[in-house]
Structure formats: C-alpha cells, structure tokens
Scaffold this motif. Structure first.
Motif, PDB file in Angstrom:
ATOM      1  N   ARG A  20     -15.527 -26.544  -5.054  1.00  0.00           N
ATOM      2  CA  ARG A  20     -15.079 -26.047  -4.126  1.00  0.00           C
ATOM      3  C   ARG A  20     -15.889 -24.809  -4.092  1.00  0.00           C
ATOM      4  O   ARG A  20     -15.231 -23.432  -3.215  1.00  0.00           O
ATOM      5  N   SER A  23     -19.106 -23.875  -2.754  1.00  0.00           N
ATOM      6  CA  SER A  23     -19.607 -24.259  -0.690  1.00  0.00           C
ATOM      7  C   SER A  23     -18.686 -22.923  -0.064  1.00  0.00           C
ATOM      8  O   SER A  23     -17.983 -22.379  -0.070  1.00  0.00           O
ATOM      9  N   GLN A  27     -11.689 -24.445   1.709  1.00  0.00           N
ATOM     10  CA  GLN A  27     -11.035 -25.851   2.339  1.00  0.00           C
ATOM     11  C   GLN A  27      -9.355 -25.911   2.136  1.00  0.00           C
ATOM     12  O   GLN A  27      -8.377 -25.313   0.925  1.00  0.00           O
ATOM     13  N   TRP A  81     -18.111 -33.328   4.049  1.00  0.00           N
ATOM     14  CA  TRP A  81     -17.050 -33.413   4.730  1.00  0.00           C
ATOM     15  C   TRP A  81     -15.940 -32.348   5.212  1.00  0.00           C
ATOM     16  O   TRP A  81     -15.336 -33.209   6.597  1.00  0.00           O
ATOM     17  N   THR A  82     -16.747 -31.328   5.016  1.00  0.00           N
ATOM     18  CA  THR A  82     -15.793 -30.900   5.987  1.00  0.00           C
ATOM     19  C   THR A  82     -17.039 -30.603   7.366  1.00  0.00           C
ATOM     20  O   THR A  82     -16.780 -29.839   8.614  1.00  0.00           O
ATOM     21  N   ARG A  83     -18.300 -30.523   7.260  1.00  0.00           N
ATOM     22  CA  ARG A  83     -18.464 -31.228   8.613  1.00  0.00           C
ATOM     23  C   ARG A  83     -18.254 -31.842   9.545  1.00  0.00           C
ATOM     24  O   ARG A  83     -18.309 -32.274  10.435  1.00  0.00           O
ATOM     25  N   SER A  85     -14.972 -33.879   9.661  1.00  0.00           N
ATOM     26  CA  SER A  85     -13.362 -33.594  10.080  1.00  0.00           C
ATOM     27  C   SER A  85     -13.536 -32.713  10.734  1.00  0.00           C
ATOM     28  O   SER A  85     -11.996 -33.906  10.899  1.00  0.00           O
ATOM     29  N   ARG A  87     -12.612 -29.944  11.514  1.00  0.00           N
ATOM     30  CA  ARG A  87     -11.856 -29.245  11.087  1.00  0.00           C
ATOM     31  C   ARG A  87     -12.493 -27.581  10.998  1.00  0.00           C
ATOM     32  O   ARG A  87     -13.881 -27.876  10.529  1.00  0.00           O
ATOM     33  N   LEU A  89     -13.920 -24.111   9.127  1.00  0.00           N
ATOM     34  CA  LEU A  89     -13.851 -22.635   8.293  1.00  0.00           C
ATOM     35  C   LEU A  89     -13.215 -21.938   8.408  1.00  0.00           C
ATOM     36  O   LEU A  89     -14.200 -21.467   9.070  1.00  0.00           O
TER      37      LEU A  89
END
Length: 92
Positions: A20, A23, A27, A81-83, A85, A87, A89
């Motif tokens: 975390r 990255s 998040q 996961w962030t790309r 999902s 959501r 950033l």
C-alpha cells in the motif's frame, strides 16, 4: 498448523502494508483486506518466483514466497485490484 496461520497473517500484514505504501494513489481498504492482499501477494510472488527461477518444483506451482517476493506479489495484486475494481484513485 496454528503457527502457519499466524505466520501467514503476519507476513500478509507486512507485505500488504508495504504494498500500500509503494502503490500510487490512495487505497480505501481495511486492515483485514490489507492482510488478504498480502497473503494473496505471497502466493503470487511464489508463483512468479517459480516461473522465473524454476526452483522448488517439489513444492508445486502455488507456494508461499519470502517477504521480498510477498511484497512484489502484493504490489501486483493491489495494482490489478485497483485497476479492475472501477474505483477512482485519489492523488495526493
């Protein structure tokens, strides 16, 4: 067996927290999700290590990695996961 579970949780927490920090962006995930990202990252790191170095074949294709491999795997898992999902950033 309890020692394995506790060590997976501790390594997962460390790897997830470092991932975390490394990255980009913010998040919004909880501590249990950070641990889960770290644990999954450990197995991803073990898989990548197996693919790159072809070692420890007797342990199988999915194996837990060391702390460096766990951090690398957790960064990969967190970025994917962030790309995927959907959501956004928030940039600081």
């Amino acid at each position: 067996m309890i020692g394995l579970i506790v060590s997976l949780i501790v390594v997962g927490l460390i790897a997830g927290a470092v991932a975390r920090l490394l990255s980009p962006g913010k998040q919004n995930i909880s501590i249990p999700m950070t641990i889960l990202v770290g644990i999954i990252g450990s197995f991803v790191g073990g898989f990548l290590g197996f693919l790159l170095f072809q070692r420890e074949v007797q342990d199988g294709l999915l194996q837990p990695a060391g702390i460096i491999g766990s951090i690398i795997g957790a960064v990969v898992v967190l970025l994917v996961w962030t790309r995927t999902s959907g959501r956004t950033l928030a940039r600081n």
